[in-house]
Each structure stands twice: as structure tokens, then as C-alpha cells.
Design a protein around this motif. Structure first.
Motif, short mmCIF file in Angstrom:
data_model
loop_
_atom_site.label_atom_id
_atom_site.label_comp_id
_atom_site.label_asym_id
_atom_site.label_seq_id
_atom_site.Cartn_x
_atom_site.Cartn_y
_atom_site.Cartn_z
N LEU A 45 0.83 -1.20 0.00
CA LEU A 45 0.00 0.00 0.00
C LEU A 45 0.87 1.25 0.00
O LEU A 45 0.62 2.20 -0.75
CB LEU A 45 -0.93 0.00 1.21
N GLY A 46 1.91 1.26 0.83
CA GLY A 46 2.79 2.42 0.90
C GLY A 46 3.58 2.65 -0.37
O GLY A 46 3.99 3.77 -0.67
N LYS A 47 3.80 1.61 -1.16
CA LYS A 47 4.57 1.73 -2.40
C LYS A 47 3.69 2.10 -3.59
O LYS A 47 4.21 2.46 -4.65
CB LYS A 47 5.28 0.40 -2.70
N SER A 48 2.39 2.00 -3.43
CA SER A 48 1.48 2.27 -4.54
C SER A 48 1.46 3.75 -4.88
O SER A 48 1.55 4.61 -4.01
CB SER A 48 0.07 1.80 -4.18
N LEU A 49 1.34 4.05 -6.17
CA LEU A 49 1.21 5.43 -6.62
C LEU A 49 -0.23 5.91 -6.52
O LEU A 49 -0.51 7.09 -6.73
CB LEU A 49 1.70 5.55 -8.07
N LYS A 50 -1.13 4.98 -6.23
CA LYS A 50 -2.56 5.31 -6.10
C LYS A 50 -3.07 4.77 -4.77
O LYS A 50 -3.90 3.89 -4.73
CB LYS A 50 -3.35 4.72 -7.27
N GLN A 51 -2.56 5.34 -3.69
CA GLN A 51 -2.85 4.81 -2.37
C GLN A 51 -4.32 4.95 -1.99
O GLN A 51 -4.90 4.04 -1.39
CB GLN A 51 -1.97 5.50 -1.33
N LEU A 52 -4.93 6.08 -2.31
CA LEU A 52 -6.32 6.28 -1.94
C LEU A 52 -7.21 5.27 -2.67
O LEU A 52 -8.10 4.67 -2.06
CB LEU A 52 -6.76 7.70 -2.28
N GLU A 53 -6.96 5.08 -3.98
CA GLU A 53 -7.74 4.10 -4.74
C GLU A 53 -7.50 2.69 -4.22
O GLU A 53 -8.43 1.87 -4.14
CB GLU A 53 -7.38 4.17 -6.22
#
Length: 502
Positions: free
Chosen positions: A158-166
Motif C-alpha cells: 500500500l505504501g509503495k502504490s502510486l494510487k494509495q487512496l484508490e
């Protein structure tokens, strides 16, 4: 007949290329090999009929014995098995739970679940890895709403994702009401902890613990167990400070704590402010240098009174501000038309060619030179702008409006800010508005928009001592240094991390 056969071969070749190179599947797919799927495969993605189960089984194909016997595989499976057994013991997971593992590349988590008896488990990843993992991504999970009893996201993904909110919204969407989600992150401080919880505003925190990881890529893990609210108690969801309720807002304690670690305000009026305030920039403690900002849904920089691109956006924010490798949406608010042409070639800067004000109305915009900034104005070729309502400027004396005067459009800055950003965003603002800060700041406080700002760099304009003329003060502004100090102090007391800007 030959043409028909060649056309059939072409279809098979094209389909093979699509399946293998694009979707990451293999020729075991029923829709590629043109064989009927086995009766025990009942796999439903978003949009399928409601009568089918989200997962019943996945085709049994082995990825290879070498993988299952590798040292890394065994180590990971042992780690996750221990994690899931603890969750079963605590009542968050059961053998009957329909379970999803998000962005697990080779399905170690899924294998661990099945080994301990949670058979109805599946993983998703950008490339499928049968029989454990099907194609999907964290920000676009290919399952129906309320499909799973339990969702797991490990490896700090989750922390590595570029779209954390999504990513967070998709976990919440596919989780059943009162279902549990477990997320492993690398959160290390109170700020990132609370930012993480803000992503899941339809869930409540049930448990948190710190554990040791199983490899060097993530040696320390913070495990969050969250539970999705039921539809009945959905009214308990958090509300953003920037919603339409208006009025005063509340700044949480974890943001207020940053003020204790910030650089102190300069209490005594500097005799040479052009030196003292400029040097003070080196003492500034930026928020990203103190805490982890990774769990914000969006990153925004607003330059109010931006002037030219090189004035502060290019020379300071782009080069000096610590961004923790995050990409910021940049907004430049500048009413002076002399600078507008430059921003047309700055594709990553959103220009608002208006004056930030307390309401939508026409204003007079005066370009004049402060005696204390003559050298700066000469170097930049443009004086500093100051705005006034038209009805006031019409009755002003010639001494008040001695420079170049134009009519410009002002807009309700506080209202724009509340419509443009949310509490879950990370918002940095620089404000240099030639005395209008004494109008804008009270308006931001009154509307509650001030709580949307995570870090504020404010230049306060007062009748400072002049560089050109020893013993003389600027006549351009009628505020005193003490009034500026009171403004800074009141902002910090409200929980706003504000810095004295030059």
C-alpha cells in the motif's frame, strides 16, 4: 479450405500472443484453449451475476517444484502462516473466510492460507500466477462489492502504490460489512499512522502491533487490523475538515505535535530584516524532514503570489523542499499579467491568473516599488503587486496609488481551497501577498480551510526598516512587526505549522 485453415491458425496465434504477453496468463486458460472449464471453477469478477460466489476454486496447475522448495519461498510461507494463525486465534480470520490477498506476485500468502485450512483464498497481481494468483491490481480489484470476509495486503505494498487512496478504497469496497482487513506497512511515526487511518475512513482500527519482517527489504513491520463499518453504523465515518459544513475546524494532536519540533519564531524585530529573515530559512524544519508523509492520498503545492516561475517554484520548491520522492500538483496563483506568458510553457504548473481574495469581486491591482526592495525590483524588472477593492481605491489619495494600477479579478481563495483539496491530501502553501495576508488568514480560519494546510510559508508585510535609508521605515505597509508576530503566534496556537518566510 486452405484459406479457412490459415485464418484459424492466425486467430490462435493472435490469441496466444495476447494472453501470454498482455494478460500474463498461460494456455491453461479455458478461453484460450477453447476447452470448457472444469465444473469446480466458478470465478466471478466485477459485473458478474449475483448468484455466483466470488471464488470457489482456481484451476490446479503447478508453477514448478523448484519454486515451492526454494529457500525464499519456504521462509515467506512460514512467516505468513504464523501471521495468519495468530489472526485465526484472535478471531479475525477463520477457515470458512473468503479471503483476498492484494498484489501478491507469486502467491506466498495465498499458499500459506490454504496450507492452514483457509481454502477459499485467492490473490491478485499485475501478472497472473496460476493457481494462486489471478490478474488484477490494488487500485482496481476485479471483484464485486462486499465479496470478501477477509482482505490481506502485505509487503508494504500500500505504501509503495502510486494510487494509495484508490488502493485503500478498493480494499474497503470489496470487503464485506464488519469484515476484517489486515495491512502491513512500514509506518514509523504517529503522523504516518494517522495518515494511514485517514485512507480507510469507512473502517475502524481494531488492533495494531509491530513485528519483525522475514527479509531485509522490510525488517520492521507495523500490522494494522481494521474492520469495515456495517451499513447501520456508517454514520460513524470520519468527516473531512474541508467539507461543506463550514465554520471552524479542528486540527488533530499529531499535527500539533510538529509545532513543538519546529524552529522558534523570531521574537525581536530584526534591524536588518533583509538579512535576518533570509538567513532564517536555513533554520526551517520542514514537515517531510520530521515525519513520514507516504500515506497521503495526494500531494499539493499552492504558491499564492507566485510571481515568476523562478521566484520560488523553480528556485526553492522544486530544488530545496524535501518531497520524499512524491510528485506534487503545483498551483501558481498570480494576478500580474506580466508573468502569465511564462507559465504557458510550464506544463506541470496550474496557473490561476487571479488575485487570492476573501470573495469574488473586481479589484484594483497596483504595481509599485518598495524603497526597501528597489534593488530586487530592478533585478527582476517588475515591482511588487498590491490589491485593494475598487470602491476603496477610487477614494484613495494619489500617494496611496502612486504606481501602475490595473483592474483584475479576485476570487474567494478559502472557498477554492476547500473545493480543490481534502483533509487526506498533503498541502504545502507559500503565501506572499503584499499585506493581503491580514485579510486572507482570518478568512481561512473562519471557513475552516486553514485546517487543510499541512505546512505554511508566510511572508508577513510590515513597516520594516529600510535597507536604502537607515533609520527610516517603509511607508507601504501600516502593520508593525508585533502584529506580524501575533499573526504567526496565533496560527501556531491553532495548530498550523507556519514558518516566517522572506
Amino acid at each position: 479450405m486452405v484459406r479457412v485453415l490459415l485464418f484459424g491458425v492466425l486467430i490462435i496465434v493472435v490469441r496466444f500472443a495476447y494472453v501470454v504477453t498482455i494478460t500474463g496468463e498461460s494456455c491453461n486458460r479455458g478461453d484460450f484453449c477453447f476447452f470448457s472449464l472444469p465444473d469446480n471453477l466458478n470465478f466471478v469478477i466485477s459485473g458478474a451475476g449475483s448468484g455466483a460466489s466470488a471464488i470457489d476454486a482456481i484451476r490446479s496447475t503447478s508453477p514448478g517444484d523448484d519454486l515451492y522448495t526454494s529457500r525464499d519461498w519456504i521462509k515467506a510461507v512460514q512467516f505468513y502462516s504464523s501471521i495468519f494463525q495468530d489472526l485465526i486465534a484472535d478471531g479475525y480470520l477463520s477457515p470458512e473466510s473468503k479471503t483476498l490477498c492484494v498484489e501478491t506476485a507469486i502467491g506466498q500468502e495465498v499458499h500459506s492460507l490454504r496450507e492452514i485450512g483457509v481454502k477459499n483464498s485467492v490473490g491478485i497481481s499485475k501478472k497472473a500466477f496460476r493457481p494462486l494468483v489471478v490478474r488484477g491490481e490494488g487500485h482496481a480489484i476485479p471483484f464485486e462489492d462486499n465479496a470478501f470476509d477477509f482482505v490481506f495486503s502485505g509487503g508494504g505494498r500500500l505504501g509503495k502504490s502510486l494510487k494509495q487512496l484508490e488502493f485503500a478504497d478498493e480494499i474497503t469496497r470489496t470487503l464485506k460489512p464488519q469484515g476484517f482487513a489486515v495491512v502491513h506497512v512500514g509506518a514509523t511515526d504517529t503522523y504516518s499512522f494517522n495518515s494511514f487511518l485517514d485512507l480507510f475512513n469507512s473502517c475502524r482500527l481494531v488492533k495494531m502491533r509491530d513485528i519483525d519482517g522475514f527479509d531485509s527489504s522490510m525488517p520492521h513491520i507495523r500490522e494494522f487490523v481494521i474492520q469495515k463499518y456495517s451499513e447501520i453504523d456508517g454514520h460513524h465515518h470520519r468527516k473531512n475538515s474541508g467539507d461543506d459544513s463550514g465554520g471552524k475546524c479542528w486540527i488533530p494532536g499529531y499535527k500539533r505535535d510538529l509545532i513543538r519540533d519546529a524552529e522558534p519564531l523570531i521574537q525581536e524585530e530584526p534591524l536588518k530584516p533583509w538579512i535576518t529573515l533570509k538567513r532564517n530559512i536555513k533554520n526551517i524544519k520542514y514537515v517531510p524532514s520530521m515525519v513520514d508523509i507516504r500515506f497521503k492520498s495526494r500531494y499539493v503545492y499552492v504558491d499564492v503570489g507566485a510571481r515568476s516561475y523562478g521566484s520560488s517554484i523553480g528556485s526553492w520548491f522544486k530544488k530545496e523542499y524535501p518531497k520524499q520522492n512524491k510528485t506534487f500538483d503545483v498551483f501558481a496563483i498570480e494576478a500580474d499579467k506580466a508573468f502569465h506568458e511564462e507559465y504557458k510553457i510550464k506544463k506541470k504548473v496550474n496557473l490561476l491568473p487571479y488575485a487570492a481574495w476573501v470573495r469574488n469581486e473586481t479589484l484594483s491591482f497596483e504595481i509599485n516599488h518598495d524603497p526597501g526592495k528597489e534593488a530586487e525590483a530592478k533585478a527582476k524588472g517588475r515591482g511588487m503587486g498590491r490589491i485593494q477593492p475598487v470602491k476603496k481605491s477610487s477614494s484613495s489619495s494619489s500617494s496611496d496609488l502612486a504606481g501602475e494600477v490595473n483592474l483584475i479579478q479576485g476570487f474567494d481563495f478559502a472557498d477554492w481551497l476547500k473545493k480543490s483539496v481534502r483533509e487526506r491530501d498533503f498541502v504545502v502553501m507559500k503565501m506572499d501577498v503584499e499585506g493581503t495576508e491580514f485579510d486572507l488568514i482570518p478568512r481561512l480560519i473562519k471557513t475552516g480551510a486553514i485546517c487543510l494546510i499541512d505546512e505554511l510559508f508566510l511572508e508577513c508585510h510590515y513597516n520594516r526598516w529600510q535597507r536604502c535609508c537607515p533609520g527610516q521605515r517603509s511607508q507601504k505597509y501600516n502593520k508593525t512587526y508585533n502584529q506580524c508576530l501575533e499573526l504567526f503566534t496565533s496560527l501556531r496556537q491553532r495548530g498550523v505549522l507556519v514558518h516566517q518566510w522572506w
